[in-house]
Write an enzyme that holds these catalytic residues in place. Structure first.
Site: not given
Ligand SMILES: CC(=O)C(=O)O
Ligand SMILES: [Mg+2]
Ligand SMILES: NC(=O)C1=CN([C@@H]2O[C@H](COP(=O)(O)OP(=O)(O)OC[C@H]3O[C@@H](n4cnc5c(N)ncnc54)[C@H](OP(=O)(O)O)[C@@H]3O)[C@@H](O)[C@H]2O)C=CC1
Length: 532
Positions: A126, A198
């Site tokens: 990121k 995430d």
């Molecule tokens: C793109 C993204 O942040 C994800 O798939 O978790």
């Molecule tokens: Mg993500």
């Protein structure tokens, strides 16, 4: 050299090594060839890299160093000292003063589940997009993996797994650990923007609600995804309105998947219907039907719904419950189908062809990542809908060539990489106290309006990645302007700028570029030091 590598994972390792030894060359290459390199440093390859992170780890960073800050439960008593002592490989000889941190606990990495400490590839990936996409100085980025253990049995049994070999802690320990880490980060770096990435859904919502009005933070999976998909949907709604005469208020949207991403996206779209089409909250809320692993979410389904699902649970189903997507499509007759379920192939040809029977131009967004988890491919969507689909996916799919006409169709990529770099840059420059809902909403609108007439003419929903810096400048400017309107901006420079053009100019002038930064590549001495 890059193109001579045979597999995507080899390319990922090569690029990581290049980044850690010659940062300028890495970013020159990445900025020039983003369409080729984004799928290598980000989804889909980053998913494969994370699955294998403990195995490839020794080849990514110079011996004795690491390319991110790993914190464990055991570090909490000395958290400030550890944060203060951390120096990135891609740092400089002098002090380290990061502007943006991306932090994960590895509990929901893309659609791949709990990968524990192996999830570090995500904060690193990121932040590379922050640099390439919005010109954040790479020396001012801080990837963090908070290692609270993992519930992934495979990793717990893997002798090469580099993280803590223990299961995840209880809720009290979890929230108290995050509290201590955030407090430590803010003591050492008071102005740091912290992006949560995430985390498992319940924690993602729990942390966002706890901190969003207190510190400079946002959750990319909830808010970044919400903004980017709203933006693509605004363009899709405009397209089917002009080409198929579907009135915006007549849309019915089914979300397949009801986690952090789906609820984040529904929330943003709801705001759009209320703001732009004067719908009441109740009318706008009724545009959505959410589906989870147990079927359509209703108030009388009989199970206890997770907190984040309660708001969108339907109460107008007359006792009917549906499990299969085909039955849900028949019942709802959706105009839009959005996949955020990590459920590979869920949008099968039966579902897609039924949508094409119901709609002249069905809008289908299979957004799960990486490509291996997507609900359908672009090719499947085109073939099952006789090319009528209006499409965007989370991971980029290749263009589709119509076998009859030879015509080439390019799919959209609805990925939060179009939003978070500009949002972060805007926040760094305007220096607001917090990231407000209005800033996220204005970022989505700026992205939707950033397409050139040529891009719009081709029917695209998102702009070309080739123009990502110009797009991020628009997004960042919108964030700065909203921060000023809400009296949240604390930067004197930004608050003194009078016009939109002045703000865009200022934002663009503050983007780091690998060619304009003429200082020698200061990483070499750090690299040598680490090697010795
Ligand atoms: C793109 C993204 O942040 C994800 O798939 O978790
Ligand atoms: Mg993500
Ligand atoms: N394109 C983009 O920019 C982004 C894409 N994503 C992707 O979205 C996906 C989901 O992310 P997130 O919401 O955070 O993850 P979660 O794990 O929180 O949510 C997944 C949801 O899918 C549901 N689900 C799982 N299996 C099925 C099934 N067979 N049928 C119906 N529903 C199912 C789950 O149901 P239950 O609640 O019952 O478990 C849950 O509601 C991931 O693949 C992620 O990579 C995320 C952020 C950005």
């Amino acid at each position: 050299m890059l193109r001579s590598k045979k597999t995507s994972l080899d390319k990922y390792i090569f690029l990581a090594h290049l980044r850690n030894t010659n940062t300028h060359l890495f970013y020159k290459l990445t900025c020039d060839e983003l369409e080729e390199i984004a799928p290598l440093i980000y989804t889909p390859t980053v998913g494969e890299a994370c699955l294998n992170y403990s195995n490839i780890y020794p080849f990514l960073a110079p011996p004795g160093s690491s390319d991110g800050l790993y914190l464990t439960l055991n570090d909490l008593p000395n958290i400030e000292e550890i944060i203060r002592n951390y120096r990135p490989i891609t740092g400089q000889s002098g002090g380290f003063s990061p502007e943006i941190a991306v932090i994960s606990d590895g509990s929901r990495i893309l659609g791949l589940g709990d990968l524990g400490v192996n999830g570090m590839g995500i904060p690193i990936g990121k932040l590379q997009l922050y640099v390439a996409g919005a010109g954040i100085d790479p020396r001012k980025t801080l990837p963090i993996l908070l290692d609270l253990g993992t519930n992934n049995k495979k990793y717990l049994e893997d002798p090469l797994y580099v993280g803590l070999k223990q299961t995840r802690p209880d809720e009290d320990t979890f929230y108290s650990a995050v509290d201590k880490v955030l407090a430590g980060l803010h003591t050492v770096y008071p102005d740091l923007l912290i992006q949560f990435e995430d985390w498992s859904s319940e924690h993602a919502f729990g942390l966002l609600n706890k901190y969003k009005n207190k510190i400079l933070t946002f959750n990319d999976d909830i808010q970044g995804t919400g903004a980017v998909i709203l933006s693509g949907l605004m363009n899709a709604i405009r397209k089917v309105e002009s080409e198929s005469k579907v009135a915006p208020k007549d849309h019915r949207i089914v979300f397949y998947g009801a986690g952090s991403a789906a609820v984040g996206v529904a929330t943003q779209i709801q705001e759009y219907f209320q703001t732009e089409y004067n719908m009441t909250e109740d009318e706008a809320k009724k545009v959505f039907w959410l589906v989870d692993s147990k079927g359509m979410i209703t108030q009388d389904r009989g199970d206890k719904l997770a907190n984040h699902k309660v708001y969108y649970a339907r109460d107008d189903n007359n006792g009917k419950q549906f499990k299969e997507l085909t039955d849900i499509v028949d019942y709802v007759k959706p105009t839009v189908l959005i996949g955020l379920s990590s459920s590979t192939g869920a949008f099968n040809s039966k579902v897609l062809s039924r949508l094409a029977e119901l709609n002249k131009q069905p809008i289908v967004f299979p957004l799960s990542n990486p490509a291996s988890q997507a609900e359908c491919t672009f090719e499947q969507a085109m073939e099952s809908t006789n090319n009528s689909v209006v499409f965007a996916s989370g991971t980029a799919f290749p263009p589709y060539t119509d076998p009859k006409t030879g015509e080439i169709h390019v799919p959209g990529q609805g990925n939060n990489m179009y939003i978070f770099p500009g949002l972060g840059l805007g926040a760094v420059l305007a220096h607001p106290k917090l990231i407000s809902n209005s800033m996220i909403y204005s970022a989505a609108k700026a992205l939707a309006n950033s397409l050139t007439p040529e891009e719009r003419g081709q029917g695209w929903l998102y702009p070309s990645l080739k123009r990502i810096r110009a797009v991020s400048a628009d997004v960042a400017a919108a964030v700065c302007e909203t921060a000023c309107q809400e009296n949240l901006a604390r930067s004197q420079i930004i608050t003194n700028l009078k016009t939109h053009d002045e703000i865009v100019k200022h934002v663009t002038a503050n983007m780091w570029s690998p060619t304009q930064d003429t200082a020698a590549d200061t990483r070499q001495d750090v690299y040598q030091e680490a090697n010795s």
